[in-house]
Write a protein that holds these residues in place. Structure first.
Motif, PDB file in Angstrom:
ATOM      1  N   TYR A  86     -52.335 -20.208 -97.146  1.00  0.00           N
ATOM      2  CA  TYR A  86     -51.251 -19.494 -97.843  1.00  0.00           C
ATOM      3  C   TYR A  86     -51.268 -18.003 -97.492  1.00  0.00           C
ATOM      4  CZ  TYR A  86     -48.440 -17.251-101.323  1.00  0.00           C
ATOM      5  OH  TYR A  86     -47.502 -16.456-101.925  1.00  0.00           O
ATOM      6  N   SER A  87     -52.440 -17.391 -97.515  1.00  0.00           N
ATOM      7  CA  SER A  87     -52.546 -15.959 -97.210  1.00  0.00           C
ATOM      8  C   SER A  87     -52.127 -15.654 -95.778  1.00  0.00           C
ATOM      9  CB  SER A  87     -53.973 -15.460 -97.446  1.00  0.00           C
ATOM     10  OG  SER A  87     -54.288 -15.533 -98.818  1.00  0.00           O
ATOM     11  N   LEU A  88     -52.473 -16.529 -94.853  1.00  0.00           N
ATOM     12  CA  LEU A  88     -52.064 -16.332 -93.463  1.00  0.00           C
ATOM     13  C   LEU A  88     -50.545 -16.450 -93.303  1.00  0.00           C
ATOM     14  CD1 LEU A  88     -54.954 -18.259 -91.690  1.00  0.00           C
ATOM     15  CD2 LEU A  88     -54.493 -15.791 -91.553  1.00  0.00           C
ATOM     16  N   PHE A  89     -49.956 -17.452 -93.949  1.00  0.00           N
ATOM     17  CA  PHE A  89     -48.499 -17.596 -93.901  1.00  0.00           C
ATOM     18  C   PHE A  89     -47.804 -16.419 -94.591  1.00  0.00           C
ATOM     19  CE2 PHE A  89     -49.234 -22.224 -93.120  1.00  0.00           C
ATOM     20  CZ  PHE A  89     -48.519 -22.296 -91.936  1.00  0.00           C
ATOM     21  N   ALA A  90     -48.355 -15.974 -95.715  1.00  0.00           N
ATOM     22  CA  ALA A  90     -47.765 -14.833 -96.428  1.00  0.00           C
ATOM     23  C   ALA A  90     -47.810 -13.576 -95.569  1.00  0.00           C
ATOM     24  CB  ALA A  90     -48.487 -14.610 -97.754  1.00  0.00           C
ATOM     25  N   ALA A  91     -48.914 -13.356 -94.903  1.00  0.00           N
ATOM     26  CA  ALA A  91     -49.039 -12.184 -94.031  1.00  0.00           C
ATOM     27  C   ALA A  91     -48.040 -12.261 -92.876  1.00  0.00           C
ATOM     28  CB  ALA A  91     -50.465 -12.078 -93.487  1.00  0.00           C
ATOM     29  N   ALA A  92     -47.908 -13.436 -92.282  1.00  0.00           N
ATOM     30  CA  ALA A  92     -46.950 -13.600 -91.181  1.00  0.00           C
ATOM     31  C   ALA A  92     -45.534 -13.359 -91.684  1.00  0.00           C
ATOM     32  CB  ALA A  92     -47.077 -15.003 -90.592  1.00  0.00           C
TER      33      ALA A  92
ATOM     34  N   PHE B 223     -45.897   0.313-101.385  1.00  0.00           N
ATOM     35  CA  PHE B 223     -45.769  -0.988-100.726  1.00  0.00           C
ATOM     36  C   PHE B 223     -44.881  -0.917 -99.498  1.00  0.00           C
ATOM     37  CE2 PHE B 223     -44.057  -5.283-100.199  1.00  0.00           C
ATOM     38  CZ  PHE B 223     -45.230  -6.004-100.145  1.00  0.00           C
ATOM     39  N   ARG B 224     -43.746  -0.244 -99.611  1.00  0.00           N
ATOM     40  CA  ARG B 224     -42.801  -0.163 -98.485  1.00  0.00           C
ATOM     41  C   ARG B 224     -43.448   0.506 -97.270  1.00  0.00           C
ATOM     42  NH1 ARG B 224     -37.579  -0.863 -97.609  1.00  0.00           N
ATOM     43  NH2 ARG B 224     -37.100  -1.345 -99.763  1.00  0.00           N
ATOM     44  N   GLU B 225     -44.154   1.599 -97.510  1.00  0.00           N
ATOM     45  CA  GLU B 225     -44.760   2.347 -96.407  1.00  0.00           C
ATOM     46  C   GLU B 225     -46.001   1.661 -95.846  1.00  0.00           C
ATOM     47  OE1 GLU B 225     -44.347   3.833 -99.502  1.00  0.00           O
ATOM     48  OE2 GLU B 225     -42.463   4.861 -99.074  1.00  0.00           O
ATOM     49  N   LYS B 226     -46.720   0.931 -96.697  1.00  0.00           N
ATOM     50  CA  LYS B 226     -47.993   0.340 -96.280  1.00  0.00           C
ATOM     51  C   LYS B 226     -47.925  -1.175 -96.123  1.00  0.00           C
ATOM     52  CE  LYS B 226     -50.838   3.967 -98.241  1.00  0.00           C
ATOM     53  NZ  LYS B 226     -52.016   4.263 -99.057  1.00  0.00           N
ATOM     54  N   LEU B 227     -46.730  -1.691 -95.928  1.00  0.00           N
ATOM     55  CA  LEU B 227     -46.563  -3.136 -95.825  1.00  0.00           C
ATOM     56  C   LEU B 227     -47.459  -3.740 -94.742  1.00  0.00           C
ATOM     57  CD1 LEU B 227     -44.991  -5.654 -96.756  1.00  0.00           C
ATOM     58  CD2 LEU B 227     -43.365  -5.159 -94.943  1.00  0.00           C
ATOM     59  N   SER B 228     -47.551  -3.098 -93.603  1.00  0.00           N
ATOM     60  CA  SER B 228     -48.393  -3.624 -92.513  1.00  0.00           C
ATOM     61  C   SER B 228     -49.858  -3.693 -92.924  1.00  0.00           C
ATOM     62  CB  SER B 228     -48.248  -2.759 -91.265  1.00  0.00           C
ATOM     63  OG  SER B 228     -46.925  -2.801 -90.803  1.00  0.00           O
ATOM     64  N   LEU B 229     -50.325  -2.715 -93.668  1.00  0.00           N
ATOM     65  CA  LEU B 229     -51.706  -2.732 -94.153  1.00  0.00           C
ATOM     66  C   LEU B 229     -51.928  -3.900 -95.108  1.00  0.00           C
ATOM     67  CD1 LEU B 229     -54.532  -1.489 -94.513  1.00  0.00           C
ATOM     68  CD2 LEU B 229     -53.551  -0.054 -96.329  1.00  0.00           C
TER      69      LEU B 229
ATOM     70  N   LEU C 249     -44.620 -11.470 -94.223  1.00  0.00           N
ATOM     71  CA  LEU C 249     -44.465 -10.033 -94.469  1.00  0.00           C
ATOM     72  C   LEU C 249     -44.131  -9.284 -93.186  1.00  0.00           C
ATOM     73  CD1 LEU C 249     -47.396  -9.259 -96.943  1.00  0.00           C
ATOM     74  CD2 LEU C 249     -44.950  -9.134 -97.448  1.00  0.00           C
ATOM     75  N   MET C 250     -44.730  -9.687 -92.086  1.00  0.00           N
ATOM     76  CA  MET C 250     -44.513  -8.979 -90.826  1.00  0.00           C
ATOM     77  C   MET C 250     -43.211  -9.399 -90.135  1.00  0.00           C
ATOM     78  SD  MET C 250     -46.825  -6.822 -90.806  1.00  0.00           S
ATOM     79  CE  MET C 250     -46.448  -6.129 -89.229  1.00  0.00           C
ATOM     80  N   TRP C 251     -42.935 -10.698 -90.085  1.00  0.00           N
ATOM     81  CA  TRP C 251     -41.761 -11.161 -89.352  1.00  0.00           C
ATOM     82  C   TRP C 251     -40.469 -11.069 -90.160  1.00  0.00           C
ATOM     83  CZ3 TRP C 251     -46.316 -13.600 -87.591  1.00  0.00           C
ATOM     84  CH2 TRP C 251     -46.529 -13.451 -86.223  1.00  0.00           C
ATOM     85  N   ARG C 252     -40.576 -11.121 -91.462  1.00  0.00           N
ATOM     86  CA  ARG C 252     -39.390 -11.033 -92.316  1.00  0.00           C
ATOM     87  C   ARG C 252     -39.514  -9.826 -93.243  1.00  0.00           C
ATOM     88  NH1 ARG C 252     -36.350 -15.526 -93.379  1.00  0.00           N
ATOM     89  NH2 ARG C 252     -34.930 -13.897 -94.078  1.00  0.00           N
ATOM     90  N   ARG C 253     -39.867  -8.701 -92.661  1.00  0.00           N
ATOM     91  CA  ARG C 253     -40.151  -7.469 -93.403  1.00  0.00           C
ATOM     92  C   ARG C 253     -39.046  -7.115 -94.402  1.00  0.00           C
ATOM     93  NH1 ARG C 253     -43.256  -2.808 -92.834  1.00  0.00           N
ATOM     94  NH2 ARG C 253     -42.238  -0.968 -93.661  1.00  0.00           N
TER      95      ARG C 253
END
Length: 129
Positions: free
Chosen positions: A15-21, A104-110, A23-27
């Motif tokens: 779940y965490s891996l999918f959530a991270a993906a 959150f908006r600025e540090k989304l990648s982190l 967040l990045m691909w559907r920012r």
């Protein structure tokens, strides 16, 4: 290691891996969802209820602290439980203020990186144990 620990580690990790993906691909979708949830008391309550339910399920079914993987699974459960209680019972707008405070908006990648590292640790731990 108990089968419950291994199952939950793999489930949480995936779940965490999918959530991270996501967040990045559907920012923009992720940011829009976070904005919508944090600005609507009904959505905020729904998220609190979901967090509480997931946290309770994990804490009641798996409150073990013997090994690193067990402790990590239990810790995630307790965090979900406490954040669910906080989201449900703290005044409306607290979630929005927390998101602003976290930038959150600025540090989304982190946050996506943290989610992926946690997910990888849990998933690999669950698969290799």
């Amino acid at each position: 290691m108990s089968p419950t620990t291994l199952y939950l580690a793999k489930l949480m990790g995936a779940y965490s891996l999918f959530a991270a993906a996501w967040l990045m691909w559907r920012r923009e979708a992720a940011l829009g969802l976070v904005d919508r949830i944090s600005n609507d008391p009904v959505f905020e309550s729904m998220i609190g209820t979901l967090r509480l339910s997931v946290g309770l399920a994990i804490v009641l079914g798996h409150n073990r602290w013997g090994g690193v993987l067990e402790a990590l699974v239990s810790l995630v459960g307790w965090i979900a439980l406490m954040s669910g209680i906080a989201t449900m019972f703290l005044p409306t707008g607290t979630l929005r203020r927390a998101i602003v405070w976290m930038r959150f908006r600025e540090k989304l990648s982190l946050y996506a990186l943290i989610s992926s590292l946690l997910g990888a640790a849990l998933f690999i731990g669950g698969v290799t144990a």
